[in-house]
Write a protein that holds these residues in place. Structure first.
Motif, PDB file in Angstrom:
ATOM      1  N   PRO A  92       0.825  -1.206   0.000  1.00  0.00           N
ATOM      2  CA  PRO A  92       0.000   0.000   0.000  1.00  0.00           C
ATOM      3  C   PRO A  92       0.866   1.266   0.000  1.00  0.00           C
ATOM      4  O   PRO A  92       2.033   1.237   0.389  1.00  0.00           O
ATOM      5  CB  PRO A  92      -0.782  -0.121   1.313  1.00  0.00           C
ATOM      6  CG  PRO A  92       0.147  -0.870   2.218  1.00  0.00           C
ATOM      7  CD  PRO A  92       0.893  -1.831   1.327  1.00  0.00           C
ATOM      8  N   LYS A  93       0.257   2.353  -0.485  1.00  0.00           N
ATOM      9  CA  LYS A  93       0.924   3.660  -0.493  1.00  0.00           C
ATOM     10  C   LYS A  93       2.301   3.589  -1.132  1.00  0.00           C
ATOM     11  O   LYS A  93       3.253   4.239  -0.676  1.00  0.00           O
ATOM     12  CB  LYS A  93       0.990   4.228   0.931  1.00  0.00           C
ATOM     13  CG  LYS A  93      -0.396   4.398   1.559  1.00  0.00           C
ATOM     14  CD  LYS A  93      -0.312   4.892   2.994  1.00  0.00           C
ATOM     15  CE  LYS A  93      -1.698   5.061   3.597  1.00  0.00           C
ATOM     16  NZ  LYS A  93      -2.433   3.772   3.726  1.00  0.00           N
ATOM     17  N   ILE A 126      -0.207  -0.806  -4.662  1.00  0.00           N
ATOM     18  CA  ILE A 126      -1.363   0.098  -4.756  1.00  0.00           C
ATOM     19  C   ILE A 126      -0.755   1.471  -4.964  1.00  0.00           C
ATOM     20  O   ILE A 126      -0.209   2.082  -4.028  1.00  0.00           O
ATOM     21  CB  ILE A 126      -2.242   0.027  -3.508  1.00  0.00           C
ATOM     22  CG1 ILE A 126      -2.660  -1.418  -3.229  1.00  0.00           C
ATOM     23  CG2 ILE A 126      -3.483   0.907  -3.690  1.00  0.00           C
ATOM     24  CD1 ILE A 126      -3.500  -1.590  -1.969  1.00  0.00           C
ATOM     25  N   ALA A 127      -0.839   1.972  -6.186  1.00  0.00           N
ATOM     26  CA  ALA A 127       0.114   2.976  -6.642  1.00  0.00           C
ATOM     27  C   ALA A 127      -0.398   4.407  -6.686  1.00  0.00           C
ATOM     28  O   ALA A 127       0.299   5.271  -7.218  1.00  0.00           O
ATOM     29  CB  ALA A 127       0.622   2.578  -8.030  1.00  0.00           C
ATOM     30  N   THR A 128      -1.585   4.681  -6.142  1.00  0.00           N
ATOM     31  CA  THR A 128      -2.092   6.061  -6.236  1.00  0.00           C
ATOM     32  C   THR A 128      -2.682   6.550  -4.915  1.00  0.00           C
ATOM     33  O   THR A 128      -3.538   7.433  -4.919  1.00  0.00           O
ATOM     34  CB  THR A 128      -3.182   6.188  -7.320  1.00  0.00           C
ATOM     35  OG1 THR A 128      -4.355   5.447  -6.885  1.00  0.00           O
ATOM     36  CG2 THR A 128      -2.713   5.656  -8.667  1.00  0.00           C
ATOM     37  N   GLU A 129      -2.251   6.013  -3.799  1.00  0.00           N
ATOM     38  CA  GLU A 129      -2.897   6.360  -2.533  1.00  0.00           C
ATOM     39  C   GLU A 129      -2.389   7.662  -1.930  1.00  0.00           C
ATOM     40  O   GLU A 129      -2.944   8.142  -0.934  1.00  0.00           O
ATOM     41  CB  GLU A 129      -2.745   5.216  -1.536  1.00  0.00           C
ATOM     42  CG  GLU A 129      -3.537   3.985  -1.957  1.00  0.00           C
ATOM     43  CD  GLU A 129      -3.536   2.900  -0.907  1.00  0.00           C
ATOM     44  OE1 GLU A 129      -4.625   2.498  -0.466  1.00  0.00           O
ATOM     45  OE2 GLU A 129      -2.435   2.447  -0.531  1.00  0.00           O
ATOM     46  N   VAL A 150      -0.270  -3.560 -11.520  1.00  0.00           N
ATOM     47  CA  VAL A 150      -0.386  -2.262 -10.850  1.00  0.00           C
ATOM     48  C   VAL A 150      -1.862  -2.033 -10.558  1.00  0.00           C
ATOM     49  O   VAL A 150      -2.712  -2.223 -11.436  1.00  0.00           O
ATOM     50  CB  VAL A 150       0.144  -1.101 -11.719  1.00  0.00           C
ATOM     51  CG1 VAL A 150       0.060   0.214 -10.946  1.00  0.00           C
ATOM     52  CG2 VAL A 150       1.584  -1.362 -12.162  1.00  0.00           C
ATOM     53  N   THR A 151      -2.163  -1.658  -9.331  1.00  0.00           N
ATOM     54  CA  THR A 151      -3.538  -1.304  -8.994  1.00  0.00           C
ATOM     55  C   THR A 151      -3.555   0.080  -8.354  1.00  0.00           C
ATOM     56  O   THR A 151      -2.498   0.679  -8.103  1.00  0.00           O
ATOM     57  CB  THR A 151      -4.169  -2.365  -8.081  1.00  0.00           C
ATOM     58  OG1 THR A 151      -5.572  -2.079  -7.939  1.00  0.00           O
ATOM     59  CG2 THR A 151      -3.512  -2.397  -6.705  1.00  0.00           C
ATOM     60  N   TRP A 152      -4.738   0.584  -8.142  1.00  0.00           N
ATOM     61  CA  TRP A 152      -4.853   1.947  -7.635  1.00  0.00           C
ATOM     62  C   TRP A 152      -5.863   1.987  -6.508  1.00  0.00           C
ATOM     63  O   TRP A 152      -6.626   1.052  -6.298  1.00  0.00           O
ATOM     64  CB  TRP A 152      -5.231   2.911  -8.756  1.00  0.00           C
ATOM     65  CG  TRP A 152      -6.637   2.803  -9.285  1.00  0.00           C
ATOM     66  CD1 TRP A 152      -7.157   1.812 -10.053  1.00  0.00           C
ATOM     67  CD2 TRP A 152      -7.691   3.744  -9.083  1.00  0.00           C
ATOM     68  NE1 TRP A 152      -8.473   2.066 -10.350  1.00  0.00           N
ATOM     69  CE2 TRP A 152      -8.831   3.247  -9.778  1.00  0.00           C
ATOM     70  CE3 TRP A 152      -7.787   4.961  -8.411  1.00  0.00           C
ATOM     71  CZ2 TRP A 152     -10.043   3.924  -9.788  1.00  0.00           C
ATOM     72  CZ3 TRP A 152      -8.991   5.647  -8.441  1.00  0.00           C
ATOM     73  CH2 TRP A 152     -10.105   5.121  -9.119  1.00  0.00           C
ATOM     74  N   ASP A 197      -8.181  -2.977 -11.422  1.00  0.00           N
ATOM     75  CA  ASP A 197      -9.031  -1.878 -10.989  1.00  0.00           C
ATOM     76  C   ASP A 197      -9.247  -1.922  -9.472  1.00  0.00           C
ATOM     77  O   ASP A 197      -9.176  -2.972  -8.838  1.00  0.00           O
ATOM     78  CB  ASP A 197     -10.375  -1.944 -11.716  1.00  0.00           C
ATOM     79  CG  ASP A 197     -11.139  -0.627 -11.673  1.00  0.00           C
ATOM     80  OD1 ASP A 197     -10.521   0.416 -11.388  1.00  0.00           O
ATOM     81  OD2 ASP A 197     -12.356  -0.651 -11.928  1.00  0.00           O
ATOM     82  N   THR A 198      -9.537  -0.777  -8.906  1.00  0.00           N
ATOM     83  CA  THR A 198      -9.713  -0.662  -7.465  1.00  0.00           C
ATOM     84  C   THR A 198     -11.070  -1.209  -7.023  1.00  0.00           C
ATOM     85  O   THR A 198     -11.906  -1.605  -7.838  1.00  0.00           O
ATOM     86  CB  THR A 198      -9.552   0.797  -7.016  1.00  0.00           C
ATOM     87  OG1 THR A 198      -9.411   0.850  -5.582  1.00  0.00           O
ATOM     88  CG2 THR A 198     -10.759   1.644  -7.431  1.00  0.00           C
TER      89      THR A 198
END
Length: 291
Positions: A92-93, A126-129, A150-152, A197-198
């Motif tokens: 995460p993050k 989790i690449a967009t937190e 890669v997920t977000w 996808d998230t």
């Protein structure tokens, strides 16, 4: 991987039940779903589950979501679970390639200590937190051979930027979160891995989930994370290629194979070029060897 189901890592009952959900992967969670005082117990429960299921036939892939690298908790998470051989770690993050590379180095040490093959443990960031992570998406390409996809994420990002909500009045992602979603797709393509996808937090709205899955598949996502077992069949159905789509993909691959070196082939009155071949090959690869 189509459906990736989050399961609290501190609940043996929920872990066992999750095996029946039909997800391609379970994400055993040591982060958000586990309160700080319960994390030591959750590590023990998760490690025991991994050890018990490691050689189980037909099991889903087993990933562990550790705590973020900057929390001071991730090392204890890894020390507890790596000996049991998880298939992967969800980070995460993740602030781009440097965080993925740093995790990869730690995994190499744990694999050596546990007698696991070097590189056996994959990484799903989790690449967009965080806002910083969004700006670092381009650094994921080439960061590690362990990169599984890669997920977000939208929930932590909305808190960081001070958004009142991450969806508009119609239920669609609002502007900043559409941007994060779309950049995730491009970052995954640049890194030559699948985009996942998230979650959809409205776990009772299966119709809305199905619509979101269709849109994600249309745009290029290969799967979606879930937070409830009821979401898994919807996700699996959306991301399982139809027989018609598979048949067309096979026909495209066969047509190019019959004309090696050509840049364009004709099928059913339509001229198709190399991007169509690449798309067909990716579809068949996702569907598995039986195709």
């Amino acid at each position: 991987m189509r459906a990736l189901l989050f399961v609290p890592g501190d609940s043996p009952r929920k872990l066992d039940r999750a095996l029946e959900a039909g997800a391609d992967a379970l994400i055993l969670d040591l982060e958000d779903s586990v309160a700080l005082p319960e994390k030591p117990a959750a590590r023990a429960v998760t490690a025991a589950f991994l050890a018990r299921m490691r050689e189980a036939p037909g099991r889903p892939r087993l990933y562990v979501r550790v705590n973020a690298l900057d929390t001071g908790l991730a090392d204890a998470d890894l020390a507890a679970v790596m000996g049991a051989g998880p298939d992967g770690i969800v980070l995460p993050k993740a602030a781009g390639g440097p965080d993925v590379a740093a995790l990869g180095a730690r995994l190499a040490v744990h694999e050596a200590q546990a007698g696991l093959p070097d590189g056996a443990t994959r990484i799903l960031p989790i690449a967009t937190e965080t806002a910083r992570a969004v700006f670092a998406l381009s650094s994921l390409a080439g960061a590690s051979r362990r990169l599984a996809g890669v997920t977000w994420g939208a929930e932590d990002l909305s808190a960081e930027i001070g958004a009142e909500t991450n969806r508009d009045d119609g239920g669609a992602w609002s502007g900043p979160f559409r941007l994060a979603r779309n950049l995730t797709l491009l970052a995954a393509a640049a890194a030559e891995v699948d985009a996942i996808d998230t979650i959809n937090a409205r776990f009772r709205d299966l119709e809305g989930l199905a619509r979101e899955c269709r849109e994600a598949r249309r745009d290029g996502f290969a799967g979606k994370m879930a937070i409830h077992p009821a979401q898994v069949p919807v996700i699996n159905a959306a991301f399982t290629p139809s027989e018609a789509a598979l048949a067309r993909a096979r026909a495209i691959v066969a047509a190019f194979a019959r004309s090696p070196g050509t840049g364009v082939v004709g099928i059913d009155g339509e001229m198709l070029d190399r991007p169509h071949l690449r798309r067909a090959e990716r579809l068949l690869a996702r569907a598995g060897p039986a195709t």
